[in-house]
Design a protein around this motif. Sequence first.
Motif, PDB file in Angstrom:
ATOM      1  N   GLY A  55      34.267  48.515  31.501  1.00  0.00           N
ATOM      2  CA  GLY A  55      35.426  47.764  31.148  1.00  0.00           C
ATOM      3  C   GLY A  55      36.285  47.717  32.503  1.00  0.00           C
ATOM      4  O   GLY A  55      36.271  48.468  33.472  1.00  0.00           O
ATOM      5  N   MET A  56      37.557  46.783  32.095  1.00  0.00           N
ATOM      6  CA  MET A  56      38.448  46.671  33.315  1.00  0.00           C
ATOM      7  C   MET A  56      39.847  46.728  32.668  1.00  0.00           C
ATOM      8  O   MET A  56      40.229  46.302  31.407  1.00  0.00           O
ATOM      9  CB  MET A  56      38.331  45.593  33.965  1.00  0.00           C
ATOM     10  N   ASN A  57      40.821  47.240  33.284  1.00  0.00           N
ATOM     11  CA  ASN A  57      42.179  47.093  32.768  1.00  0.00           C
ATOM     12  C   ASN A  57      42.831  45.611  33.526  1.00  0.00           C
ATOM     13  O   ASN A  57      42.065  44.818  33.938  1.00  0.00           O
ATOM     14  CB  ASN A  57      43.268  48.182  33.588  1.00  0.00           C
ATOM     15  N   TRP A  58      44.051  45.219  33.135  1.00  0.00           N
ATOM     16  CA  TRP A  58      44.316  43.719  33.039  1.00  0.00           C
ATOM     17  C   TRP A  58      44.271  43.630  34.512  1.00  0.00           C
ATOM     18  O   TRP A  58      44.003  42.367  34.982  1.00  0.00           O
ATOM     19  CB  TRP A  58      45.888  43.657  32.302  1.00  0.00           C
ATOM     20  N   LYS A  59      44.643  44.440  35.631  1.00  0.00           N
ATOM     21  CA  LYS A  59      44.780  43.856  37.008  1.00  0.00           C
ATOM     22  C   LYS A  59      43.399  43.994  37.473  1.00  0.00           C
ATOM     23  O   LYS A  59      43.361  42.758  38.306  1.00  0.00           O
ATOM     24  CB  LYS A  59      45.416  45.245  37.789  1.00  0.00           C
ATOM     25  N   LYS A  60      42.612  44.551  37.350  1.00  0.00           N
ATOM     26  CA  LYS A  60      41.125  44.383  37.720  1.00  0.00           C
ATOM     27  C   LYS A  60      40.441  42.999  37.395  1.00  0.00           C
ATOM     28  O   LYS A  60      39.799  42.201  37.888  1.00  0.00           O
ATOM     29  CB  LYS A  60      40.266  45.800  37.625  1.00  0.00           C
ATOM     30  N   TYR A  61      40.862  42.822  35.884  1.00  0.00           N
ATOM     31  CA  TYR A  61      40.233  41.648  35.306  1.00  0.00           C
ATOM     32  C   TYR A  61      40.781  40.408  36.107  1.00  0.00           C
ATOM     33  O   TYR A  61      40.118  39.509  36.449  1.00  0.00           O
ATOM     34  CB  TYR A  61      40.863  41.660  33.904  1.00  0.00           C
ATOM     35  N   ALA A  62      42.134  40.422  36.152  1.00  0.00           N
ATOM     36  CA  ALA A  62      42.996  39.321  36.949  1.00  0.00           C
ATOM     37  C   ALA A  62      42.400  38.983  38.269  1.00  0.00           C
ATOM     38  O   ALA A  62      41.774  37.943  38.503  1.00  0.00           O
ATOM     39  CB  ALA A  62      44.404  39.470  36.815  1.00  0.00           C
ATOM     40  N   LEU A  63      41.991  40.009  39.138  1.00  0.00           N
ATOM     41  CA  LEU A  63      41.643  40.032  40.438  1.00  0.00           C
ATOM     42  C   LEU A  63      40.226  39.513  40.553  1.00  0.00           C
ATOM     43  O   LEU A  63      39.837  38.858  41.370  1.00  0.00           O
ATOM     44  CB  LEU A  63      41.636  41.688  41.024  1.00  0.00           C
ATOM     45  N   CYS A  64      39.243  39.892  39.528  1.00  0.00           N
ATOM     46  CA  CYS A  64      37.878  39.401  39.296  1.00  0.00           C
ATOM     47  C   CYS A  64      37.860  37.886  39.132  1.00  0.00           C
ATOM     48  O   CYS A  64      37.248  37.100  39.772  1.00  0.00           O
ATOM     49  CB  CYS A  64      37.159  40.029  38.439  1.00  0.00           C
ATOM     50  N   LEU A  65      39.047  37.618  38.226  1.00  0.00           N
ATOM     51  CA  LEU A  65      38.825  36.211  37.848  1.00  0.00           C
ATOM     52  C   LEU A  65      39.406  35.260  39.013  1.00  0.00           C
ATOM     53  O   LEU A  65      39.015  34.364  39.306  1.00  0.00           O
ATOM     54  CB  LEU A  65      39.871  35.977  36.600  1.00  0.00           C
ATOM     55  N   LEU A  66      40.513  35.681  39.796  1.00  0.00           N
ATOM     56  CA  LEU A  66      41.094  34.974  40.850  1.00  0.00           C
ATOM     57  C   LEU A  66      39.795  34.921  42.067  1.00  0.00           C
ATOM     58  O   LEU A  66      39.745  34.189  42.736  1.00  0.00           O
ATOM     59  CB  LEU A  66      42.197  35.579  41.311  1.00  0.00           C
ATOM     60  N   GLY A  67      39.280  36.229  42.187  1.00  0.00           N
ATOM     61  CA  GLY A  67      38.436  36.105  43.259  1.00  0.00           C
ATOM     62  C   GLY A  67      37.041  35.403  43.100  1.00  0.00           C
ATOM     63  O   GLY A  67      36.604  34.600  44.135  1.00  0.00           O
ATOM     64  N   THR A  68      36.606  35.423  41.597  1.00  0.00           N
ATOM     65  CA  THR A  68      35.494  34.383  41.428  1.00  0.00           C
ATOM     66  C   THR A  68      35.755  32.913  41.498  1.00  0.00           C
ATOM     67  O   THR A  68      34.923  32.180  42.236  1.00  0.00           O
ATOM     68  CB  THR A  68      34.979  34.883  40.098  1.00  0.00           C
ATOM     69  N   ASN A  69      36.991  32.460  41.003  1.00  0.00           N
ATOM     70  CA  ASN A  69      37.483  31.076  41.304  1.00  0.00           C
ATOM     71  C   ASN A  69      37.635  30.795  42.885  1.00  0.00           C
ATOM     72  O   ASN A  69      37.439  29.641  42.906  1.00  0.00           O
ATOM     73  CB  ASN A  69      38.797  30.954  40.489  1.00  0.00           C
ATOM     74  N   ALA A  70      37.845  31.478  43.456  1.00  0.00           N
ATOM     75  CA  ALA A  70      38.272  31.343  45.042  1.00  0.00           C
ATOM     76  C   ALA A  70      36.996  30.923  45.622  1.00  0.00           C
ATOM     77  O   ALA A  70      36.892  30.227  46.433  1.00  0.00           O
ATOM     78  CB  ALA A  70      39.100  32.407  45.713  1.00  0.00           C
ATOM     79  N   ILE A  71      35.972  31.702  45.272  1.00  0.00           N
ATOM     80  CA  ILE A  71      34.704  31.523  45.979  1.00  0.00           C
ATOM     81  C   ILE A  71      34.360  30.226  45.561  1.00  0.00           C
ATOM     82  O   ILE A  71      33.681  29.395  46.484  1.00  0.00           O
ATOM     83  CB  ILE A  71      33.829  32.825  45.688  1.00  0.00           C
ATOM     84  N   MET A  72      34.146  30.013  44.249  1.00  0.00           N
ATOM     85  CA  MET A  72      33.655  28.586  43.724  1.00  0.00           C
ATOM     86  C   MET A  72      34.476  27.401  44.337  1.00  0.00           C
ATOM     87  O   MET A  72      33.850  26.006  44.668  1.00  0.00           O
ATOM     88  CB  MET A  72      33.560  28.626  42.264  1.00  0.00           C
ATOM     89  N   ILE A  73      35.869  27.668  44.665  1.00  0.00           N
ATOM     90  CA  ILE A  73      36.403  26.504  45.453  1.00  0.00           C
ATOM     91  C   ILE A  73      36.266  26.358  46.646  1.00  0.00           C
ATOM     92  O   ILE A  73      36.082  25.025  47.039  1.00  0.00           O
ATOM     93  CB  ILE A  73      38.206  27.043  45.150  1.00  0.00           C
ATOM     94  N   LEU A  74      35.642  27.334  47.433  1.00  0.00           N
ATOM     95  CA  LEU A  74      35.335  27.197  48.771  1.00  0.00           C
ATOM     96  C   LEU A  74      34.036  26.471  48.684  1.00  0.00           C
ATOM     97  O   LEU A  74      33.748  25.493  49.555  1.00  0.00           O
ATOM     98  CB  LEU A  74      35.213  28.563  49.376  1.00  0.00           C
ATOM     99  N   ILE A  75      33.124  26.996  47.895  1.00  0.00           N
ATOM    100  CA  ILE A  75      31.545  26.122  47.979  1.00  0.00           C
ATOM    101  C   ILE A  75      31.704  24.686  47.574  1.00  0.00           C
ATOM    102  O   ILE A  75      31.358  23.830  47.945  1.00  0.00           O
ATOM    103  CB  ILE A  75      30.925  26.925  47.114  1.00  0.00           C
TER     104      ILE A  75
END
Length: 583
Positions: A55-75
């Motif tokens: 599981g994740m707390n809300w902060k880790k959840y938000a960071l994973c969401l932002l990081g995943t989206n950032a990588i896909m934006i770059l590609i």
Amino acid sequence: MLQLILTIIIYLIIVIPVGVYLYHVAAGKRTLADPVFNRIDGAIYKISGINPNQGMNWKKYALCLLGTNAIMILIGYIILRIQSIGLFNPNGIGAMEETLSFNTIISFMTNTNLQHYSGESGLSYLSQMLVITFMMFVSASTGYAACIAFIRGLAGKTKDNVGNFFVDLVRVTTRVLLPFSIVGGLLLVWQGVPQNLTGNLVVDTIEGTKQAIAMGPVAALEIIKHLGTNGGGFIGANSTTPIENPTIISDLIELYSMMLLPGACVITFGKMVRDRKKAMAESSEVKVDLRKSLTARIYGREGRSIFLAMGIIFLIGLSLCFWSESQGNPALADAGLSQSMGSMEGKEVRFGIAQSAMFTTTTTSFTTGTVNNMHDTLTPLGGMVPLLHMMLNVVFGGKGVGLMNMIMYAILAVFICGLMIGRTPEYLGKKIEGREMKLTALCIIIHPFLILAFSALAVGTAAGQEGITNPGFHGLSQVLYEYASSAANNGSGFEGLADNTYFWNITAGLAMFFGRYLSIVIQLAIAGSLMKKRFVNESAGTLHTDTFSFAVILVFVVYIFAALTFFPALALGPIAEHLTLWA
């Protein structure tokens, strides 16, 4: 009117089983298709190195969401810049310009799908598939994953676990978006929507000229653009064209596709909150009210009031849009031209006033952005409805956004009601205190700030004014619509702007980016704060938030806030244009 009533009744019938299914997916409950999906998900987890039990707390959840989206934006940005290569490019489309690539990739990753280009001439098939269609899946599943985590936080079964972002992303994609898209895509192919990899067809018209007819993987893009409330289009003219939307049946398929999941999210919310109340009642932790009714069993009592409030606002907007378009254009009537069919400018005769008004209200209420008529040619009040609903951004909304935003207004409503009776406000059994109210106020204010600030910048600078092609009131409406569509992650447009410039590409891109991610992070923070609070017993002074009266209070709070923030701008735009036209 009969068309509209039947359309809504059919929607209410089909949204219930979809909502129950989405609830089972979100809550990790058993479904009939689990033997198949468990294997698919398990393979993805193994390849990706995901631990589904972590599981994740809300902060880790938000960071994973932002990081995943950032990588896909770059590609995605890189693919748009090199799309001129010969791979899946039979029409010889060149590489996309820098600022347009920036705007496009931000647009599709934020589930906005605002297009400052024409799809059939601006993108290769490689970009259409690897960037546009792919982003339509992952951006939608990202939004729904955030919504599910938000609901878990409000339901508050644990103190620090809102789920696992990667698991939610995979489950929403494999168990909801992919199977629904396959079925819907086949239905669209059945109705005549192309699905191939051939080049454009050049045919001789009856006038003796040549015309290029777009081909390509259209059906695959069409179904996910509606199901994921993405918008955009394979073709610049979107679902107004027979290529994307050939029949009234395909129109209804696309209409219901964009309505299904946002409505289902409300049902999921109600059922997950009810699960928590049941668990509390069984443990005798606090006293809760579990009164039952038919609608409470279907939507959950909390979901029922939210669904009702959204439905009231939707029906008010639909009625105004339908009435306004039915009145026609008084300038044409004064010229002796018949207006018995209403204002048909910019509309397809195969859809008419009723289905055009329905599609218009739906696409901007459910923040999809697809169009089956040109919004720029709507009557002033008819055009104000989609503009206002994007400004509100709470009328069902897409990818769970409408529910999350409406909860913000619900928190605001209980706070206002608490002040009126001198009692600490409560929502879902938790006290609403200073931290939650500050975050809620910030979340609500961000949206109008982005719209009005960027609109002011556009009309106050030379670079912005160069894109305004219509003088006077309608020109301001076009500017407001562009940034309301961007900030609400809707993507539709009045299309009268010359918006493929450095100024419009960059400013609209920023409005889309901040409109998407700031709200999600703040809402997850609110859910994280509430889930750590202790439950409190209901008492005689508790404001029940699962009643019809609270739904009405919620509607008034939404409209009052809209009037305070947007009425001056609307008065200078569509309202002034209407008064001038009918003078």
